[in-house]
Write a protein that holds these residues in place. Structure first.
Motif, short mmCIF file in Angstrom:
data_model
loop_
_atom_site.label_atom_id
_atom_site.label_comp_id
_atom_site.label_asym_id
_atom_site.label_seq_id
_atom_site.Cartn_x
_atom_site.Cartn_y
_atom_site.Cartn_z
N HIS A 111 0.69 -1.24 -0.05
CA HIS A 111 0.00 -0.09 0.14
C HIS A 111 0.84 1.29 0.06
CE1 HIS A 111 -3.25 -2.89 0.54
NE2 HIS A 111 -2.63 -3.25 1.61
N GLU A 112 2.16 1.17 0.01
CA GLU A 112 3.00 2.04 0.28
C GLU A 112 3.46 2.28 -1.65
OE1 GLU A 112 4.78 5.09 1.28
OE2 GLU A 112 4.85 3.95 3.06
N ASN A 113 3.38 3.74 -1.86
CA ASN A 113 3.66 3.70 -3.29
C ASN A 113 4.56 4.78 -3.75
OD1 ASN A 113 2.37 5.90 -3.11
ND2 ASN A 113 1.19 5.68 -5.30
N ASP A 114 5.52 5.33 -2.55
CA ASP A 114 6.46 6.14 -2.85
C ASP A 114 7.62 5.70 -3.44
OD1 ASP A 114 8.29 8.24 -2.45
OD2 ASP A 114 8.18 8.71 -0.33
N MET A 171 11.36 -4.39 -12.87
CA MET A 171 10.25 -3.46 -12.25
C MET A 171 8.83 -4.16 -12.97
SD MET A 171 11.88 -1.39 -10.26
CE MET A 171 10.24 -0.39 -9.96
N PRO A 172 7.78 -4.07 -12.12
CA PRO A 172 6.51 -4.64 -12.57
C PRO A 172 5.97 -3.31 -13.52
CG PRO A 172 6.39 -4.08 -10.29
CD PRO A 172 7.61 -3.84 -10.82
N GLY A 173 5.45 -3.69 -14.45
CA GLY A 173 4.43 -2.77 -15.42
C GLY A 173 5.46 -2.27 -16.79
N HIS A 174 5.00 -1.45 -17.07
CA HIS A 174 5.66 -0.81 -18.37
C HIS A 174 7.11 -0.03 -18.24
CE1 HIS A 174 5.69 1.75 -22.22
NE2 HIS A 174 6.21 0.89 -22.18
N VAL A 175 8.16 -0.79 -18.57
CA VAL A 175 9.45 -0.25 -18.45
C VAL A 175 10.04 0.10 -19.84
CG1 VAL A 175 11.83 -1.05 -17.60
CG2 VAL A 175 9.76 -1.58 -16.31
N HIS A 176 11.03 1.05 -19.63
CA HIS A 176 11.56 1.80 -20.96
C HIS A 176 13.15 1.51 -20.30
CE1 HIS A 176 13.24 3.99 -24.09
NE2 HIS A 176 12.43 5.11 -24.13
N PRO A 177 13.72 0.58 -21.07
CA PRO A 177 15.09 -0.04 -20.45
C PRO A 177 16.08 0.91 -21.02
CG PRO A 177 13.97 -1.96 -21.61
CD PRO A 177 13.15 -0.48 -21.79
N GLU A 178 15.87 1.62 -22.12
CA GLU A 178 16.94 2.66 -22.85
C GLU A 178 17.04 3.67 -21.78
OE1 GLU A 178 14.83 0.94 -24.92
OE2 GLU A 178 16.36 -0.26 -25.87
N ALA A 179 16.14 4.06 -21.36
CA ALA A 179 15.85 5.25 -20.33
C ALA A 179 16.27 4.89 -18.86
CB ALA A 179 14.52 6.14 -20.51
N VAL A 204 13.65 3.59 -17.12
CA VAL A 204 12.54 4.27 -16.36
C VAL A 204 11.46 3.43 -16.34
CG1 VAL A 204 10.83 6.01 -16.80
CG2 VAL A 204 13.16 6.73 -17.19
N SER A 205 10.84 3.52 -15.01
CA SER A 205 9.70 2.60 -14.69
C SER A 205 8.55 3.59 -15.33
CB SER A 205 9.51 2.39 -13.54
OG SER A 205 7.93 2.04 -13.29
N VAL A 206 8.02 3.13 -16.48
CA VAL A 206 7.07 4.24 -17.32
C VAL A 206 5.53 4.23 -16.57
CG1 VAL A 206 5.98 4.81 -19.40
CG2 VAL A 206 8.24 3.57 -19.38
N PHE A 207 5.30 3.07 -16.43
CA PHE A 207 4.00 2.82 -15.52
C PHE A 207 4.00 1.71 -14.66
CE2 PHE A 207 -0.46 1.58 -16.14
CZ PHE A 207 -1.08 2.32 -14.89
N ALA A 208 3.59 1.67 -13.61
CA ALA A 208 3.52 0.64 -12.73
C ALA A 208 2.09 0.55 -11.90
CB ALA A 208 4.64 0.46 -11.65
N ASN A 253 0.12 -1.13 -10.14
CA ASN A 253 0.17 -1.46 -8.84
C ASN A 253 0.36 -0.20 -7.90
OD1 ASN A 253 2.87 -2.34 -9.91
ND2 ASN A 253 3.49 -2.64 -7.89
N TRP A 254 1.49 0.49 -8.21
CA TRP A 254 1.73 1.73 -7.41
C TRP A 254 1.27 3.15 -8.12
CZ3 TRP A 254 6.70 -0.81 -8.23
CH2 TRP A 254 7.12 -1.68 -7.17
N ASP A 255 0.45 2.85 -9.35
CA ASP A 255 0.03 4.11 -9.88
C ASP A 255 1.17 5.04 -10.20
OD1 ASP A 255 -1.79 5.44 -11.35
OD2 ASP A 255 -2.61 6.59 -9.65
N TRP A 256 2.31 4.42 -10.62
CA TRP A 256 3.37 5.44 -11.00
C TRP A 256 3.52 5.78 -12.36
CZ3 TRP A 256 8.37 2.13 -9.33
CH2 TRP A 256 8.77 2.59 -7.89
#
Lengths: 427, 427
Positions: free
Chosen positions: B115-118, B151-159, B161-165, B167-170
């Motif tokens: 439940h912690e998404n920071d 990382m779960p979700g959509h990841v951009h390896p070249e950058a 970056v975790s583009v969208f997760a 579960n954490w609404d990142w």
């Protein structure tokens, strides 16, 4: 693990790149071909010399630049041979004769009774469609370098066999043997493979190299290309998107499962949806699938409310099913092909595009396009002709009769009879 | 259209083939490597010389054959460096330290409050898991050649970056930057890509080169390999089988859509199914997903009737959803991985295998296998470590810092800092 790449594969690929560039650019100089393909000028010069000696290319024009060497523009020699592409569907056979630049010269169509499932009945329809196309195209039999036949269902190209056709309840029908009396090389494949190849050569694949081509007709399916390669699957059976679930334990599908996409988006599925809206609707009286779908398109143009409801529900099904395809494969481009797409895409696509963002994962949505295919003519017949052209070039380029890639064994199977269609040495 | 293949790609592939062969065969002679890879003895000899000078391989044994030259057996030098593979999931971070032969040396795990998404909370968990693994594996910081984080979700390896997760609404969390203080190259990717790579190097991919790896946990997804290549899709988002439909307009899914496979086969989906059978069932009192699934597995072993009903329904869902995967891609092999698979596969697979023929097209069924993955340890962490090893070898083999393939730009991004971890010239 990694597919072996050899100098021979590379060379064969380079040949296709030069040829693709000519399809895209039209008549071009060697310099233009080098720039477009990224190959070295020396490589392009060597390949062009080969192609010229094989008669595949010819010099279209010679420009005399002031102060420089004369610039030759090269073009595929359309007179080099004829190819017949055949699209066998549940209700018709459509054959098209092409020149070597894959320009359509003539077309022939034969209606099939969808309740008649004798292989010799279908083979006879194929032959009649070919004869009609050959006559319409003014082709000479001795110039035909190959016939490619697309069969619905599961096809084994190396064996020339229709392994399973659910519509006819066929198993292991040897199409290549049944057409042996044509005395030309016969190649057999599945329409989902053909539409991808035609899209890669003449449609969206000129811009992107990863895409899906959705084929809507009596049956439905998706051809898939990833990084420029056709996805065949381990037994040439990939792309059966029509037999993925829209609804677990839903409508019965003719494949025997319940709830498949095809049971909602194939022409009989549209009938089922419409019968649920208005079981007495006049279009349901059309006995043939194509006539029914065309009547639906006409009624939609007239604003028929039951048909508007049908289009609304069908767009919901299509958006959901396309969402699955995109989520699974993260393709940036989907094109729609097939006769039902031609009739209905304009009525369905606006609503499909509106709904699609509710189905597609956010990361796969930016830039996603869903468009009707712009491949000219019958995309299945054209793609099949492209397979024959690939094999022909492989045979020429690799000394004959061995080829490379998935069709290597086919090249061998065609043997001297296939090559014998071409007079002369070194062609 | 066709991906360009250059001599440089070929050479890089050949390096991996030799290395793969060593992973498969164990210590081997040059002749054995040539036989196994199909490369020429001269090519193998050149590559081995390179690897030896880079310190990647070492000579394990020398055999003196009577009458012949001494036979050197080569092995990957495990002491050449350390790699950390990190599996970040909704509820935990699992880090593993590997040697250069990808043997696991030590492991560290940190629980995450789901439940912690920071982002800084998660980044701190990653660092603590790495530190714990490094301590457990007795690794020296200066020997670590890279850290790879899944990382779960959509990841951009070249950058990085975790583009969208979901579960954490990142959105757009720059993982690589957040770990920059580790002063080692950081690579970020998605678990579906990692499980395929580990399966190709250490699991079913040693035998087949087309397959799907189904990952079951809180979320579910499928990694896909076709003809030996990892299918990433156009934005590294392929494999979202968990977000294809099982049931149009069915259960709400956390992705925002309704009826997705994940809503039935993810751990929260199992809860929903069980709550429909017995809303008071004791296992539902377990607040954490992993504890719940483990309690289900224990209850099944004890013959709990409500849980047997849950397993029965879940096997039906899984068979249907695997049927879709196979029909779409015609893969001959599906493996199951992830912590929920480990707990439940034995309870589900017999019923899944019984039902699968009702979902799979006949042409895709012969020879189809569905098995638990045999990749040792955490398949996500191992696959991530394999990515770092690939990049490391690319940097070594191509003169640094450019690599090839999808990670080429990453190689550049790592820059001298990454290479600086390795002492000496010519490494």
């Amino acid at each position: 693990m990694v597919a072996r790449r050899t100098a021979r594969d590379l060379r064969s690929e380079n040949r296709f790149e030069v040829l693709h560039a000519l399809f895209e650019l039209g008549p071009s100089t060697r310099q233009e071909l080098a720039r477009h393909t990224g190959l070295s000028p020396a490589t392009v010069a060597t390949l062009v010399t080969e192609f010229l000696s094989e008669g595949v290319l010819r010099i279209a024009t010679v420009e005399n630049n002031t102060g420089g060497r004369p610039q030759e523009r090269l073009t595929v020699d359309p007179g080099r041979g004829r190819i017949v592409g055949v699209d066998v569907a549940e209700t018709y056979v459509d054959a098209t004769v092409y020149d070597l630049a894959l320009g359509a010269l003539g077309q022939g169509e034969v209606a099939l009774d969808e309740h008649e499932n004798d292989p010799s009945y279908v083979a006879d329809g194929i032959v009649r469609a070919i004869e009609s196309a050959v006559a319409a195209g003014g082709a000479e039999h001795e110039h035909i370098i190959g016939v490619s036949v697309s069969m619905p269902g599961h096809v084994h190209p190396e064996a020339g066999v229709s392994v399973f056709a659910p519509n006819w309840d066929w198993r292991d029908v040897h199409i290549e043997k049944m057409l042996a009396h044509l005395l030309v090389p016969v190649y057999v494949d599945n329409p989902l493979k053909a539409v991808v190849l035609s899209e890669m050569w003449f449609g969206a694949g000129r811009v992107v190299d990863t895409m899906a081509v959705v084929n809507l007709g009596t049956g439905v399916g998706a051809g898939i290309a990833i990084d420029g390669a056709l996805v065949r699957g381990t037994t040439n059976n990939a792309g059966e998107w029509g037999h993925t679930l829209l609804e677990l334990d839903g409508r019965p599908c003719r494949c025997g499962r319940r709830g498949c996409v095809e049971a909602y988006l194939g022409a009989p599925g549209l009938r089922t949806t419409l019968a649920g809206i208005d079981p007495e609707h006049r279009t349901l009286r059309q006995p043939r699938q194509r006539d029914f779908v065309e009547a639906v398109a006409e009624g939609l143009a007239e604003g028929d409310p039951a048909l508007k409801d049908l289009a609304h529900r069908t767009a919901h099904y299509l958006a959901a099913a396309l969402g699955d395809l995109v989520n699974m494969l993260n393709v940036p481009t989907v094109t729609l092909t097939g006769w039902a797409s031609e009739a209905l895409a304009a009525h369905l696509l606006p609503a499909v595009r509106d709904e699609l963002p509710h189905h597609v994962m956010p990361g796969s949505l930016p830039g996603l396009t869903v468009e009707p295919s712009r491949v000219p003519g019958n995309a299945v017949a054209l793609g099949m002709a492209a397979f024959t052209l690939q094999q022909f070039l492989n045979r020429l380029g690799l000394g004959s009769p061995a080829g490379t890639g998935p069709w290597a064994d086919r090249g061998r199977g065609l043997g001297p009879a296939g090559l014998g269609q071409q007079p002369g040495q070194g062609l």
